[in-house]
Design an enzyme around this catalytic site. Structure first.
Site, PDB file in Angstrom:
ATOM      1  N   HIS A  24      22.351 -62.653  73.242  1.00  0.00           N
ATOM      2  CA  HIS A  24      21.016 -62.086  73.069  1.00  0.00           C
ATOM      3  C   HIS A  24      19.973 -63.207  73.147  1.00  0.00           C
ATOM      4  O   HIS A  24      20.271 -64.367  72.876  1.00  0.00           O
ATOM      5  CB  HIS A  24      20.927 -61.359  71.728  1.00  0.00           C
ATOM      6  CG  HIS A  24      21.831 -60.157  71.632  1.00  0.00           C
ATOM      7  ND1 HIS A  24      21.453 -58.984  71.039  1.00  0.00           N
ATOM      8  CD2 HIS A  24      23.094 -59.960  72.090  1.00  0.00           C
ATOM      9  CE1 HIS A  24      22.437 -58.105  71.112  1.00  0.00           C
ATOM     10  NE2 HIS A  24      23.448 -58.670  71.743  1.00  0.00           N
ATOM     11  N   GLU A  76      17.489 -64.070  71.322  1.00  0.00           N
ATOM     12  CA  GLU A  76      17.256 -64.831  70.086  1.00  0.00           C
ATOM     13  C   GLU A  76      18.384 -65.840  69.867  1.00  0.00           C
ATOM     14  O   GLU A  76      18.146 -66.992  69.487  1.00  0.00           O
ATOM     15  CB  GLU A  76      17.178 -63.875  68.882  1.00  0.00           C
ATOM     16  CG  GLU A  76      16.005 -62.918  68.921  1.00  0.00           C
ATOM     17  CD  GLU A  76      16.342 -61.594  69.618  1.00  0.00           C
ATOM     18  OE1 GLU A  76      17.089 -61.606  70.621  1.00  0.00           O
ATOM     19  OE2 GLU A  76      15.845 -60.559  69.156  1.00  0.00           O
ATOM     20  N   CYS A 130      17.274 -56.724  67.596  1.00  0.00           N
ATOM     21  CA  CYS A 130      18.303 -55.729  67.260  1.00  0.00           C
ATOM     22  C   CYS A 130      18.985 -56.129  65.948  1.00  0.00           C
ATOM     23  O   CYS A 130      18.806 -57.250  65.449  1.00  0.00           O
ATOM     24  CB  CYS A 130      19.317 -55.621  68.398  1.00  0.00           C
ATOM     25  SG  CYS A 130      20.412 -57.041  68.526  1.00  0.00           S
ATOM     26  N   CYS A 180      20.944 -59.419  66.087  1.00  0.00           N
ATOM     27  CA  CYS A 180      20.154 -60.657  66.041  1.00  0.00           C
ATOM     28  C   CYS A 180      19.581 -60.891  64.651  1.00  0.00           C
ATOM     29  O   CYS A 180      19.469 -62.034  64.208  1.00  0.00           O
ATOM     30  CB  CYS A 180      19.036 -60.624  67.076  1.00  0.00           C
ATOM     31  SG  CYS A 180      19.679 -60.846  68.741  1.00  0.00           S
TER      32      CYS A 180
HETATM   33 ZN   LIG Z   1      19.693 -58.838  69.788  1.00  0.00          ZN
END
Ligand SMILES: [Zn+2]
Length: 297
Positions: A101, A103, A128, A131
């Site tokens: 992801h 992040e 999300c 994360c």
């Molecule tokens: Zn994420």
């Protein structure tokens, strides 16, 4: 300027684009130091928030999204004031669990660059649950300021109330705090093994003790590394192969130029990453994964 930034730079205000073009040279891989950020602020008159949200257009261009075609950019500001870009990385033809992801990518970028903590993170899409949990593993994770477009900045604690984290499992040296788990291997002369041992000794694996790292060597001799970054909730852990592949993509390298791939892991770990690393590598290269099991010093 790298081709991947041409469309994105056209989206920026002209004075910012003019300042950025010389920085987006062939070596640019998503890092701007604190002085470069200060200069951009001074030359453009933008606020910090305005600048960061504009720069997310550049961060998004670092993505590899053959499955979702959804481009997420993130910018993490380290304790030094330098900023680190990241974007989502999806491995072609492989299970979605291999995805990185944005992040995670930005934070691992900062970690590999020697940062000891993250103060702020800017993202162009709401983080999300995966994360939020990943960031909760960081030093003072709950205090990280999360900046989203058209939304007041809030701490991670706001986005993850009553979160489960490393302290709940008795871990008091969280992710990005200096780790030192020296490992030893008889083959001292192979620079790739030495580099992987260095990164494995800095890896974060308080739950499995599988101190481990991956190094990918390119045809031109450059190397890209990843360290294992575990998570108290286990599944959001970031694998060293994914971190190394994300670094390679960020540096605008071609998978076809991977010449060697090496996984080093500690003999005392309660698991092995060989299968998951091989599977991820297979999505981008036919090079066999070399595997070294190292002893703690
Ligand atoms: Zn994420």
């Amino acid at each position: 300027m790298q081709d991947r930034f041409i469309k994105q730079i056209s989206l920026l205000p002209a004075d910012l684009a003019n300042e950025l073009v010389p920085l987006l040279n062939q070596q640019f891989s998503g890092h701007l130091d604190a002085q470069q950020v200060a200069t951009l602020l001074q030359k453009t008159g933008l606020t910090k928030a305005e600048l960061m949200f504009q720069l997310l257009n550049i961060a998004k261009a670092l993505a590899l999204a053959p499955i979702s075609h959804f481009y997420v950019g993130a910018i993490a500001e380290g304790n030094s004031g330098d900023i680190y870009m990241g974007a989502n990385i999806e491995l072609p033809g492989r299970a979605l669990c291999h995805s990185v992801h944005a992040e995670q990518h930005a934070i691992s970028h900062a970690w590999l660059s020697g940062e000891s903590g993250i103060r702020d993170i800017w993202i162009n899409a709401t983080p999300c649950g995966h994360c939020r949990q990943f960031m909760n593993e960081l030093v003072d994770g709950g205090k990280i300021n999360i900046h989203l477009p058209d939304t007041k900045a809030q701490t991670l604690q706001h986005y993850l109330p009553n979160g489960f984290g490393p302290k709940d499992l008795g871990i008091l040296q969280p992710l990005m705090q200096k780790q030192q788990h020296e490992l030893y291997c008889e083959d001292h002369n192979d620079p790739l093994i030495i580099e992987a041992l260095d990164h494995a000794s800095l890896s974060y694996s308080p739950y499995s003790h599988n101190h481990s790292a991956v190094v990918l060597e390119m045809a031109d001799g450059r190397t890209y590394s990843g360290r294992y970054a575990e998570n108290a909730a286990f599944n959001p852990s970031m694998m060293p192969m994914q971190m190394a592949i994300a670094s390679l993509v960020r540096h605008n390298q071609s998978f076809a130029d991977i010449k060697r791939a090496l996984l080093v892991e500690s003999s005392v770990g309660e698991l092995s990453l060989i299968d998951v690393s091989s599977d991820a590598l297979l999505s981008v290269s036919a090079v066999p994964l070399e595997h070294i099991v190292a002893e703690p010093v």
